[in-house]
Design a protein around this motif. Structure first.
Motif: not given
Lengths: 424, 424
Positions: A116-137
């Motif tokens: 659905n997207g979040l409050l400040h999203s332009d669109k649902p993330w499923s509609k984005l080409e690429k989503v990256k996420w930071l993982c402290p490891a």
């Protein structure tokens, strides 16, 4: 004892034979020991089982005029919000109290971003080409699996003694495809690192390019000291708000290691604006969570002070278990220079860094001798530790005597793996 | 009394004045009555509250060697699977026992289709241009909202006395974009229709163009007779399997109206192949559901026969409430020819079809007089009833005396709305 790297080839051969002989004896015992998951032990569960005897008569189930047995109150009982706000240092209106697992709240809010997207999203993330996420490891395998399951690209950020490498974080968030970051700020899983004030300040004042960046703040061990006094922690919601990032942060906690792992209560704390946006979406997923269990917890835990008193009783059970592990490592491994570890005072794990390239081999040897451990690599994104070094030790479930057997076997296994690596 | 349509204008005027005077008197009482949601009443909740006193000592929490208090068993306690398999007539291995809400299981399995795809999907549904979904209507508003929240196009299929219009369904499923269909096969929400054997046979043998078509079978009221003997129902999983559709069907049930609405146990029954695919995905979302509450239910409900005995005690409480509503409609409305309704023998609702174009007006009048009802249109996709006629009446929550007041007001409101429509 001298360091393995300082030994001559002949000395290493002799050491290998001696350790192997001991290991073979341990193997012959046919033990079944488990240091794999951060489960509380039976003694801890028995200690809190009165939780289930606290609501008895029909009138006990009414709280603030709400019948906890019936439908409604998707965001939780007001009294449960107050309890968690007291513990987390935030406002009751910022608390969404859910079901038996904070992991599900984490998953669900990311799922909402995706569908659905979040409050400040332009669109649902499923509609984005690429989503990256930071993982402290090293970090928590279940966190990494959640974001991986949505097809995101996981980016490893090294952990330091003060928290994630913030120079790297501040550089990476300039990419608008970087949409979020996992954190366990107090007694991180698995290292037990407590984020420093400076790290927290830099995190709260981040300026990510993504307007809908999610700072996932899993405060899983916020009151989980097993050694020493309770260590106060900052209210991340206030800190973010002061830095103009009120809607960036989602904090999580639960009673999984306060009462019951399988039947506790989870909470998400976030800005009132985020909740105003998310609660109607969550209300499509469910009519409401288990308010009876919320009410049990309210009556049993009462408030922060009373909960901290209970945590001291948990600590008394856990302390000898952590000592059994840490003492064995100090005694058996420290002189050999083949591994390193921190000495946590809270949380549920000890993180052991084996000689690079030996973690998998050491755990295979453990398995052969009947000791189940979290798989090597699990603490890194995609389950791949590039150095094949980090091993998560979970000392909380077994009784102390079993734990002593298990850690003795573990010490022999890391010795054997190191000696094989060095050449014998 | 004669039908309103047979009245002269003058007779209608006189009738309007009389009804209005009575309505104004009711309004002046300043009542607050609620027939909006299908909630069990306090008497029902009190009757089952002993459920919470069934697990007391630590050893009570162990079942089949599993400690229900700790982590694990994401698909549910084996004993809980057996209980639900007994009730539904399927196999324990086909049961996934979850948390306190079957709605969440429905939402989550559709969410998995959207984010990850199902066993027979080419790709996640979020990557498709268009997804369509069949909605027999009048139906359950929360069902429709789930599929609408994923941006699907909802297609209304008219309900008949035997279930959905199957000629229409069989035509629509030739479109590969049609990915699923909602069903409440026994005592449908809101009409209380029981799908006929022939309807069920046609559904089980459907040949949808979509390989990953989801037959959502919400057996919410499978043991919820309030009048007469228990009516056996077919095992939809077997029927689908016999027709080569083993992986098409997802059946749901819960104890929300057996024990506690807010703290019952929900189940999803589907093919073992579907579960083998879905359980690892669900295990990313959660470590497990509340097994303590599952165990309480196993010990309290025991088996199908014992559960049916409890349902007869619920029926004794519910029967007078349904009679109060149906008797008032028979007495007050039937002679006037301005509405129609079925006479359900199970479920939680009475469905009233008002004179077309008057439902909204009637409910506005109810609201003015302090009677809260489910919004007009709620029983149709997108909340829009094209005929502005269907009204869902939920008689289960209020005590009988309040219900009699509420339905008396309701009858006056539908009369006034009809008279306004006919011209006064």
């Amino acid at each position: 004892m001298i360091k393995y790297t300082d030994m001559t080839a002949q000395q290493r051969k002799a050491e290998y034979s001696a350790v192997l002989a001991d290991y073979e004896k341990q193997k012959a015992l046919g033990l079944k020991l488990n240091m794999a998951r951060g489960k509380p032990g039976k003694e801890q569960l028995d200690m809190v089982t009165d939780l289930c005897n606290i609501l008895v008569k029909p009138e006990d189930f009414i709280c603030d005029g709400i019948d906890s047995r019936n439908y409604g109150n998707v965001d939780g009982l007001p009294a449960a919000k107050e309890l968690f706000a007291d513990i987390l240092g935030c406002k009751p209106e910022q608390c969404f109290v859910g079901g038996n697992a904070s992991l599900q709240l984490m998953y669900d809010v990311i799922a909402k971003a995706y569908t659905n997207g979040l409050l400040h999203s332009d669109k649902p993330w499923s509609k984005l080409e690429k989503v990256k996420w930071l993982c402290p490891a090293p970090g928590y395998d279940r966190h990494f699996k959640v974001t991986a399951s949505f097809g995101m690209e996981l980016i490893t950020v090294p952990m330091t003694a003060y928290g994630p490498d913030m120079d790297m974080v501040e550089a990476l968030i300039k990419d608008p495809a970087v949409k979020g970051m996992w954190n366990v700020p107090k007694y991180s899983n698995p290292e037990g690192v407590v984020y420093s004030d400076e790290t927290i300040r830099r995190i709260a004042s981040m300026k990510p390019a993504a307007p809908d960046f999610m700072l996932m703040w899993d405060n899983a061990y916020c009151i989980h000291e097993f050694e020493g006094a309770f260590v106060p922690f900052a209210d991340i919601l206030s800190l973010c708000a002061e830095n103009g990032n009120a809607d960036m942060v989602y904090e999580f906690a639960s009673t999984s290691k306060v009462t019951f792992p399988g039947a506790g209560v989870g909470v998400m704390a976030t800005s009132e604006k985020n909740l105003a946006y998310l609660v109607p979406l969550i209300n499509i997923q469910t009519i409401g969570f288990d308010k009876i269990n919320q009410l049990r917890h309210v009556k049993y835990l009462q408030n922060k002070e009373h909960t901290l008193a209970l945590m001291r009783r948990h600590a008394a059970i856990l302390r000898p278990k952590f000592h059994a592990v840490l003492d064995a490592l100090d005694r058996e491994i420290a002189p050999l220079g083949i591994g390193s570890w921190r000495r946590p005072v809270g949380g549920y794990f000890v993180s052991y860094d084996a000689m690079p390239g030996t973690a998998k081999r050491a755990l295979a040897l453990c398995k052969e001798a009947g000791v189940t451990m979290t798989g090597a690599g699990a603490t890194f994104p995609y389950g791949v530790d590039p150095r094949d070094s980090n091993i998560r030790i979970a000392p909380t479930l077994p009784p102390v005597e079993e734990l002593e057997q298990a850690i003795a076997i573990f010490c022999n296994c890391v010795k054997l793996a190191a000696l094989e690596k060095l050449g014998v």
